[in-house]
Design a protein around this motif. Structure first.
Motif, PDB file in Angstrom:
ATOM      1  N   UNK A  71       0.839  -1.201   0.000  1.00 53.71           N
ATOM      2  CA  UNK A  71       0.000   0.000   0.000  1.00 53.71           C
ATOM      3  C   UNK A  71       0.873   1.249   0.000  1.00 53.71           C
ATOM      4  N   UNK A  72       0.569   2.296  -0.803  1.00 51.83           N
ATOM      5  CA  UNK A  72      -0.628   2.500  -1.630  1.00 51.83           C
ATOM      6  C   UNK A  72      -0.418   2.184  -3.109  1.00 51.83           C
ATOM      7  N   UNK A  73       0.720   1.578  -3.452  1.00 53.16           N
ATOM      8  CA  UNK A  73       1.048   1.321  -4.862  1.00 53.16           C
ATOM      9  C   UNK A  73       0.267   0.091  -5.335  1.00 53.16           C
ATOM     10  N   UNK A  74      -0.635   0.278  -6.283  1.00 55.15           N
ATOM     11  CA  UNK A  74      -1.522  -0.804  -6.705  1.00 55.15           C
ATOM     12  C   UNK A  74      -0.752  -1.990  -7.287  1.00 55.15           C
ATOM     13  N   UNK A  75       0.304  -1.725  -8.053  1.00 58.24           N
ATOM     14  CA  UNK A  75       1.099  -2.820  -8.606  1.00 58.24           C
ATOM     15  C   UNK A  75       1.766  -3.615  -7.486  1.00 58.24           C
ATOM     16  N   UNK A  76       2.365  -2.899  -6.539  1.00 61.00           N
ATOM     17  CA  UNK A  76       3.022  -3.574  -5.413  1.00 61.00           C
ATOM     18  C   UNK A  76       2.007  -4.324  -4.570  1.00 61.00           C
ATOM     19  N   UNK A  77       0.813  -3.766  -4.389  1.00 58.64           N
ATOM     20  CA  UNK A  77      -0.231  -4.434  -3.617  1.00 58.64           C
ATOM     21  C   UNK A  77      -0.623  -5.755  -4.260  1.00 58.64           C
ATOM     22  N   UNK A  78      -0.727  -5.758  -5.567  1.00 56.42           N
ATOM     23  CA  UNK A  78      -1.081  -6.987  -6.280  1.00 56.42           C
ATOM     24  C   UNK A  78       0.038  -8.020  -6.162  1.00 56.42           C
ATOM     25  N   UNK A  79       1.292  -7.562  -6.290  1.00 54.69           N
ATOM     26  CA  UNK A  79       2.430  -8.479  -6.238  1.00 54.69           C
ATOM     27  C   UNK A  79       2.625  -9.068  -4.841  1.00 54.69           C
ATOM     28  N   UNK A  80       2.358  -8.285  -3.800  1.00 53.49           N
ATOM     29  CA  UNK A  80       2.651  -8.713  -2.442  1.00 53.49           C
ATOM     30  C   UNK A  80       1.438  -9.316  -1.721  1.00 53.49           C
ATOM     31  N   UNK A  81       0.297  -9.403  -2.409  1.00 52.72           N
ATOM     32  CA  UNK A  81      -0.851 -10.092  -1.827  1.00 52.72           C
ATOM     33  C   UNK A  81      -1.626  -9.284  -0.820  1.00 52.72           C
ATOM     34  N   UNK A  82      -1.773  -7.979  -1.063  1.00 52.34           N
ATOM     35  CA  UNK A  82      -2.487  -7.112  -0.120  1.00 52.34           C
ATOM     36  C   UNK A  82      -3.885  -7.657   0.190  1.00 52.34           C
ATOM     37  N   UNK A  83      -4.651  -7.969  -0.862  1.00 55.05           N
ATOM     38  CA  UNK A  83      -6.030  -8.421  -0.655  1.00 55.05           C
ATOM     39  C   UNK A  83      -6.078  -9.797   0.001  1.00 55.05           C
ATOM     40  N   UNK A  84      -5.037 -10.597  -0.181  1.00 49.79           N
ATOM     41  CA  UNK A  84      -5.047 -11.966   0.340  1.00 49.79           C
ATOM     42  C   UNK A  84      -4.627 -12.039   1.810  1.00 49.79           C
ATOM     43  N   UNK A  85      -3.646 -11.248   2.213  1.00 43.92           N
ATOM     44  CA  UNK A  85      -3.056 -11.436   3.538  1.00 43.92           C
ATOM     45  C   UNK A  85      -3.483 -10.408   4.581  1.00 43.92           C
ATOM     46  N   UNK A  86      -4.288  -9.418   4.192  1.00 43.04           N
ATOM     47  CA  UNK A  86      -4.762  -8.438   5.171  1.00 43.04           C
ATOM     48  C   UNK A  86      -6.258  -8.655   5.399  1.00 43.04           C
ATOM     49  N   UNK A  87      -6.697  -8.766   6.645  1.00 45.97           N
ATOM     50  CA  UNK A  87      -5.907  -8.669   7.878  1.00 45.97           C
ATOM     51  C   UNK A  87      -5.048  -9.905   8.116  1.00 45.97           C
ATOM     52  N   UNK A  88      -3.916  -9.680   8.786  1.00 48.36           N
ATOM     53  CA  UNK A  88      -3.072 -10.799   9.162  1.00 48.36           C
ATOM     54  C   UNK A  88      -3.731 -11.563  10.304  1.00 48.36           C
ATOM     55  N   UNK A  89      -3.171 -12.713  10.635  1.00 50.49           N
ATOM     56  CA  UNK A  89      -3.840 -13.612  11.574  1.00 50.49           C
ATOM     57  C   UNK A  89      -3.593 -13.261  13.034  1.00 50.49           C
ATOM     58  N   UNK A  90      -2.339 -13.020  13.373  1.00 48.89           N
ATOM     59  CA  UNK A  90      -2.019 -12.749  14.779  1.00 48.89           C
ATOM     60  C   UNK A  90      -0.768 -11.886  14.848  1.00 48.89           C
ATOM     61  N   UNK A  91      -0.741 -11.006  15.836  1.00 48.17           N
ATOM     62  CA  UNK A  91       0.456 -10.223  16.149  1.00 48.17           C
ATOM     63  C   UNK A  91       0.976 -10.714  17.483  1.00 48.17           C
ATOM     64  N   UNK A  92       2.252 -11.067  17.544  1.00 54.98           N
ATOM     65  CA  UNK A  92       2.890 -11.505  18.784  1.00 54.98           C
ATOM     66  C   UNK A  92       3.805 -10.378  19.240  1.00 54.98           C
TER      67      UNK A  92
END
Length: 925
Positions: free
Chosen positions: A466-487
């Protein structure tokens, strides 16, 4: 396999293969499971807190990867503005250079050069711990992707009216000459003094006495406050006082902030140098007067006599002048909380300066809503109270720092002081041109940078492009956010966790993570916080590799300024670690951390536990060698069905089923201590201690089918166990698994790529479990008698059986050969009805009595003593049971099952005592 487990020989080998083969990367298949690594400082080295949290995260990632999830562990480091600037400035000093001599651009270039050469130490150390994150995606907060996110965030917040520039009090480090966050201020109680000073009324009618721990700040006083309901001073409110040592007059004001009962009930108000006083000044419209320069010297707002003096030199002069003017009433010792910068150790000044701020009220309300409605869950849940408290008392966030290293604030100024916030200098020029009728004046870039928590607050979505749409697509923004757990640790719930929640939601509409698992602090075995000044710091790498005593002493005392402190630490170190620290290996250290990961705040780390889990690794290693040696030349085809022929096999599979059931439940609850406990008990007690013993009769017997089946079950159970243990102890399990897998026809290249074993896939046989538990009880009792009689392991014994049920007789017949093999029984027979029992050592298993005739085996006198001691012990247990059952509140309030269990215990103890007394009587006791 080698005869002994040597972790140093296998850890680097397997880690290089895991990483080199890309097995840490997201698979893109299955349900996503993502964890963000709290980015450690690029200047730092791995400490015990890192090692503990990294173990928890890696265990979760490996567990979910093996369960088929599409796992992403986003790694990275923080640019650590203050710490990094200090490190490089010191390096320059060692070369006879200064930061200012280089200039900003050359200095930044030098910082990047240092980062490339020395800034990746902690990442190398993380690999030693077995961190299985995707290193190809690792992010540095000054990389272009997060830098773009920082610029965009700042501009959007400014455009939304949520960022502003204002003159406010901040925590100021006069050595670093920058504002610092509350987290970077350490307040500790120190010995100080309290001075009482007389302030004369301007009309000459009297005076007021105020007390202060900082008399030099009176030069910046703007009022003296009293409580509005304090009758002593009601008539003075509105009058003016002559401010000592100056030519100014200040008013007497009334404010509820004043505590009437404290001191004289009169408080000097210095808004430019005290946070509480600043709030009072705001309420009464009093203009603050700053009397300090940025390096804590007296400035031109004070009388000329004091200008240029360091704050503490000024204190001495002020006190002398007050005494000469007969205005110093009293001086006395006083304990006070002194705020010091954690980087420089210097006393922090509340300092009035221009800074950039984020308005937090609206963001905080939304952040609280997301947690209250369950969008983000705290584990343990009590930490939500800390989160509520901080957000409920929030202040605007000072985000600017007076440094060179960091994200430079995207603002430009014209000569009139107008600020233009823009994504680029070209945009700023365009804004300035529009304001000035088409011709832009010369612009100057803001010198300040943003504090590191600002970029860290964007970590969840900036690392996903975020906020670069190309980078978001490459890095899986829609797939991995929200993340599962923060330790993470409880100490940064506000500074990082809350800000991530607010910022990620504000810009993406998503929460950054679903769960927040809060860990405690790792303390020493006595519960003391680890610190260099206490000399109790443990380096995780030293625990993995070992360290000799002299090197440990040098490490703990190096850099200490006070020789007495160094000598004290050296003495304690030599006492605690006379042989230095042994090499435990990464697996033993990881298992130790997991075993301590309960839902408590503090973690007491005892090196003895590390030794215990090194023994656990040795136990697993030796058990695997036993299995492989006894399965030499034996293998099965891939996927060959398991068909257990013996009850011992069905029992161990049942116990594995129960173990995996417990592991699944405790992973879901983030109870890593209970995960490790379940795996430890199954591995040590049930597989290594019992099943390997129970397998021996079949392995050495004449039943070929039972022998083959037992070998298959040994390999199968060991392979499943290695998979179950792998998330906790990845190195040893990989090494052993590579030797076991080929025997089972498994072609997968790594245990980490195998599916995590599920309880549902392991058959349970309650009947077999009951049979083997009876057999175990018989063997245990016979071994106990042998031990108490001090019989050599090779000494064969006769066994008499008395009483018992029909089921006991059937079991004794069925397990006769195994009992003879494992308990070294040379003969076995049942006493006939009415047959007198000989002098014998006895044990009870349910209704069955086990008798070992004593004639020719032991000293009868010693056996009488043993029986008397056992009877006394059991009588003590009977007394405890009677005490509970005789208490009405226990019987009335305890769960019915607990009361019934206590009654059963009483009956069993009573029956056993009766049998032992009978046996003692037969011996003439």
């Amino acid at each position: 396999m080698d005869k002994s487990f040597e972790p140093g020989q296998i850890e680097s080998k397997w880690y290089a293969q895991w990483e080199g083969n890309g097995w840490f990367k997201p698979s893109g298949q299955g349900e996503p499971y993502a964890i963000l690594l709290p980015p450690p400082n690029v200047t730092g080295t791995l400490h015990m807190g890192h090692a503990f949290q990294h173990t928890i995260m890696d265990t979760l990632i490996r567990y979910h990867r093996m369960r088929g999830y599409d796992t992403l562990w986003q790694l990275g480091t923080d640019h650590a503005g203050i710490a990094t600037e200090m490190v490089v400035t010191r390096l320059l000093g060692s070369e006879g250079k200064t930061r200012n001599e280089l200039g900003r651009d050359a200095f930044i270039e030098r910082v990047w050069e240092w980062k490339q050469q020395s800034g990746d130490t902690i990442e190398r150390q993380m690999r030693r711990m077995g961190v299985s994150g995707d290193w190809s995606r690792t992010m540095f907060t000054m990389d272009e992707i997060p830098s773009e996110a920082v610029r965009e965030t700042f501009v959007r917040l400014f455009e939304q009216g949520l960022i502003y520039r204002g003159q406010r009090l901040v925590n100021w480090d006069p050595v670093l000459k920058t504002a610092i966050s509350d987290l970077e201020v350490v307040s500790e109680e120190e010995d100080g003094k309290l001075w009482s000073i007389r302030y004369p009324l301007a009309d000459g009618s009297g005076s007021l006495v105020v007390a202060t721990t900082r008399p030099e700040t009176l030069l910046g006083d703007v009022a003296v406050a009293v409580h509005p309901e304090d009758e002593r001073y009601a008539a003075l409110v509105g009058k003016t006082l002559k401010l000592p040592l100056t030519d100014r007059e200040i008013p007497v004001i009334a404010d509820a902030y004043v505590e009437r009962e404290f001191g004289t009930g009169c408080v000097k108000i210095t808004p430019a140098h005290d946070f509480n006083d600043y709030a009072v000044g705001q309420r009464h419209g009093l203009a603050p007067i700053n009397i300090f320069t940025d390096d804590a010297k007296i400035n031109a707002n004070a009388p000329a006599k004091y200008q240029g003096l360091d704050r503490y030199d000024a204190r001495k002069v002020v006190l002398a002048d007050l005494e000469a003017a007969e205005l110093l009433v009293e001086e006395k010792k006083h304990k006070l909380q002194v705020p010091r910068g954690d980087r420089t150790g210097q006393v922090i000044e509340p300092y009035l300066t221009w800074q950039w701020f984020v308005k937090m009220d609206g963001l905080a309300a939304r952040g609280l809503e997301l947690v209250e409605t369950g969008k983000v869950r705290f584990v343990p849940e009590n930490w939500i109270n800390t989160y509520r408290h901080w957000l409920g008392n929030i202040q605007d966030w000072c985000i600017s720092r007076q440094l060179w290293w960091g994200h430079r604030i995207p603002a430009w100024y014209d000569t009139a002081g107008n600020a233009y916030v823009a994504r680029s200098e070209e945009d700023a020029i365009a804004q300035a041109a529009a304001k000035h009728g088409g011709t832009a004046p010369a612009l100057r870039r803001e010198d300040d940078v943003l504090e590191t928590w600002f970029s860290s607050a964007l970590w969840a979505h900036s690392t996903l492009g975020w906020p670069n749409e190309k980078a978001m697509a490459e890095r899986g923004f829609a797939r991995y956010l929200p993340t599962s757990v923060l330790v993470t640790g409880f100490d940064i719930i506000f500074f990082w966790v809350a800000r991530m929640i607010m910022m990620t939601d504000h810009f993406t509409g998503e929460v950054p993570f679903k769960d927040v698992y809060i860990t405690g602090l790792v303390r020493d075995k006595d519960g003391q916080k680890m610190s260099k000044s206490k000399g109790n710091i443990l380096d995780p790498i030293d625990l993995i590799d070992g360290i000799e005593l002299e090197a440990l002493v040098a490490k703990r005392t190096g850099g200490l300024m006070q020789p007495q402190m160094a000598a004290k630490i050296e003495k304690a170190t030599r006492k605690d670690y006379p042989q230095g620290i042994a090499a435990f290996g990464a697996d033993a250290l990881r298992f130790t951390f997991a075993s301590l990961a309960s839902h408590g705040r503090d973690i007491k780390f005892d090196l003895d536990r590390c030794g215990g889990y090194k023994n656990f690794c040795n136990k697993l290693w030796n058990a695997a060698r036993f299995v492989l040696m006894n399965c030499e030349g034996f293998s099965v085809e891939a996927g060959a069905p398991l068909a257990p022929q013996t009850e011992a096999e069905r029992w161990i599979l049942t116990r594995l089923h129960h173990c995996l059931t417990e592991v699944e439940a405790q992973f879901a609850a983030y109870r890593f201590d209970l995960v490790s406990q379940a795996l430890y008990e199954f591995t040590w007690n049930e597989f290594c201690d019992w099943f390997l013993e129970l397998a021996k009769p079949a392995l050495t017997g004449s039943d070929a089918a039972a022998a083959a089946s037992t070998r298959h079950t040994l390999l199968h159970t060991l392979e499943l166990l290695l998979r179950a243990l792998h998330p906790l102890v990845p190195f040893i399990t990989e090494e052993i698994w590579q030797n076991v897998a080929p025997r089972l026809g498994i072609a997968t290249p790594s245990v980490s790529l195998q599916a995590y074993p599920r309880a549902a896939d392991v058959a349970a046989d309650a009947n077999a479990a009951g049979e083997i538990e009876w057999f175990k009880a018989v063997i245990s009792q016979l071994r106990r008698i042998r031990s108490e009689m001090n019989l050599a392991p090779s000494k064969a014994i006769p066994l008499l059986l008395a009483g018992g049920t029909a089921q006991d007789r059937a079991r004794a017949e069925k397990f006769g050969a195994q009992i003879a093999f494992l308990a070294k029984v040379e003969s076995r027979r049942w006493l006939e009805a009415g047959e007198a029992e000989p002098a014998a050592s006895a044990a009870i298993v349910g209704d069955l009595k086990l008798l070992i005739p004593l004639e020719g085996l032991i000293d009868l006198g010693a056996e009488k003593t043993r029986l008397a001691k056992e009877i006394a012990r059991l009588e003590g247990e009977i007394a405890k049971c009677n005490g509970k059952l005789g208490t009405a509140t226990f019987v009335a309030n305890a769960p019915a099952a607990v009361v019934e269990q206590e009654r059963q215990r009483l009956a069993e103890f009573s029956s056993t005592v009766a049998s032992l007394r009978e046996q003692l009587q037969k011996l003439g006791g």
